[in-house]
Design a protein around this motif. Structure first.
Motif, short mmCIF file in Angstrom:
data_model
loop_
_atom_site.label_atom_id
_atom_site.label_comp_id
_atom_site.label_asym_id
_atom_site.label_seq_id
_atom_site.Cartn_x
_atom_site.Cartn_y
_atom_site.Cartn_z
N ALA A 65 0.83 -1.21 0.00
CA ALA A 65 0.00 0.00 0.00
C ALA A 65 0.86 1.26 0.00
CB ALA A 65 -0.93 0.00 1.21
N LEU A 66 1.94 1.25 0.79
CA LEU A 66 2.82 2.41 0.82
C LEU A 66 3.48 2.63 -0.54
CD1 LEU A 66 2.31 2.15 3.88
CD2 LEU A 66 4.75 2.52 4.24
N GLU A 67 3.96 1.55 -1.13
CA GLU A 67 4.62 1.67 -2.43
C GLU A 67 3.65 2.11 -3.51
OE1 GLU A 67 8.08 -1.70 -1.55
OE2 GLU A 67 6.33 -2.21 -2.79
N THR A 68 2.44 1.60 -3.47
CA THR A 68 1.44 1.96 -4.48
C THR A 68 1.03 3.42 -4.34
OG1 THR A 68 0.66 -0.33 -4.47
CG2 THR A 68 -0.79 1.31 -5.46
N ALA A 69 0.90 3.91 -3.11
CA ALA A 69 0.58 5.32 -2.90
C ALA A 69 1.69 6.22 -3.43
CB ALA A 69 0.33 5.59 -1.42
N ALA A 70 2.94 5.84 -3.17
CA ALA A 70 4.07 6.64 -3.66
C ALA A 70 4.09 6.67 -5.18
CB ALA A 70 5.38 6.09 -3.12
N ARG A 71 3.85 5.52 -5.81
CA ARG A 71 3.81 5.48 -7.27
C ARG A 71 2.65 6.30 -7.81
NH1 ARG A 71 4.34 0.10 -6.92
NH2 ARG A 71 2.38 -0.21 -8.03
#
Length: 251
Positions: A54-60
């Protein structure tokens, strides 16, 4: 989830250090109309996403919006993005499921998908001008876990390193990871941005080891500091954006 604003020692694009959008003291940016970047995470009861994903997807998602042609030049979102970046850089992460998520998907924006996570990012809106289908969504009340510790990042992958000294909710950490990705984007050359965009914005979010964190904070890489409005103390260092291209410059 979380509403965030950050401070960093470096300035934003085209700014002198005295007028950074991330300074915690009051500046001319506070007099400008204030905008916010909405992000909505899909969190179904039966199958919530893994926290790191979720953190990585939000950053992307933040990067996808910044690099989208609608956000650039004369694009339909470009003025809203400029207005947002001319004031404080705020991001709000909310959660949705079921019909709430379907209503969010019907609004103008971009859905970014990870391994288990889906995050929809929308063009910036005024602080008091949220679309009603987003304004009604919950900001808090959900946390996420990783079913197993995330693997070490692949060599050469940009990494957003989280502080090992702070505990943040999933939403807070998602917003902070988005801030780190944005700082890295600003610091990159046009060529490096194009390469990152062409590769699909690969990145990893990991928590640094304590001894590693001290080196990262002092490295000269983009550093996110929180303004202290939610969860953590003002001035707390939350994220270091370790992009290989920026590492060469910092060293």
């Amino acid at each position: 989830m979380s509403s965030d604003e950050t401070t960093v020692p470096a300035a934003g694009p085209g700014d002198g250090p005295e007028d950074s959008p991330f300074r915690h003291e009051r500046t001319a940016r506070d007099e400008a109309p204030q905008f916010v970047l909405p992000l909505v995470a899909r969190i179904e009861r039966a199958g919530p996403p893994a926290r790191t994903d979720a953190l990585e997807t939000a950053a992307r998602a933040v990067l996808v919006l910044l690099g989208d042609e609608r956000s650039l030049g004369d694009g339909v979102w470009a003025q809203a993005v400029r207005d947002w970046q001319d004031a404080r850089i705020r991001k709000v992460v909310r959660r949705a499921r079921g019909a709430e998520w379907r209503r969010a998907e019907a609004l103008e924006g971009i859905t970014v998908t990870g391994g288990t996570a889906e995050v929809r990012v929308f063009p910036p809106v005024p602080l008091d001008g949220w679309p009603k289908d987003l304004a009604r969504l919950q900001v808090s009340g959900t946390d996420l876990d990783d079913p197993e510790p995330p693997a070490a990042p692949d060599p050469g992958t940009p990494v957003l390193w989280l502080s090992p000294d702070l505990e943040m909710s999933a939403g807070k950490a998602m917003a902070q990871a988005g801030h780190g990705a944005q700082l890295a984007w600003w610091e990159l050359s046009d060529r490096d941005r194009a390469e990152w965009r062409g590769a699909g914005y690969p990145l990893a979010v990991r928590t640094a080891a304590p001894e590693q964190w001290a080196r990262l904070v002092a490295s000269g890489l983009p550093l996110v500091r929180d303004a202290g409005f939610t969860e953590i103390a003002p001035g707390s260092c939350t994220v270091v954006a370790d992009h290989p291209a920026l590492r060469r410059v910092a060293s």
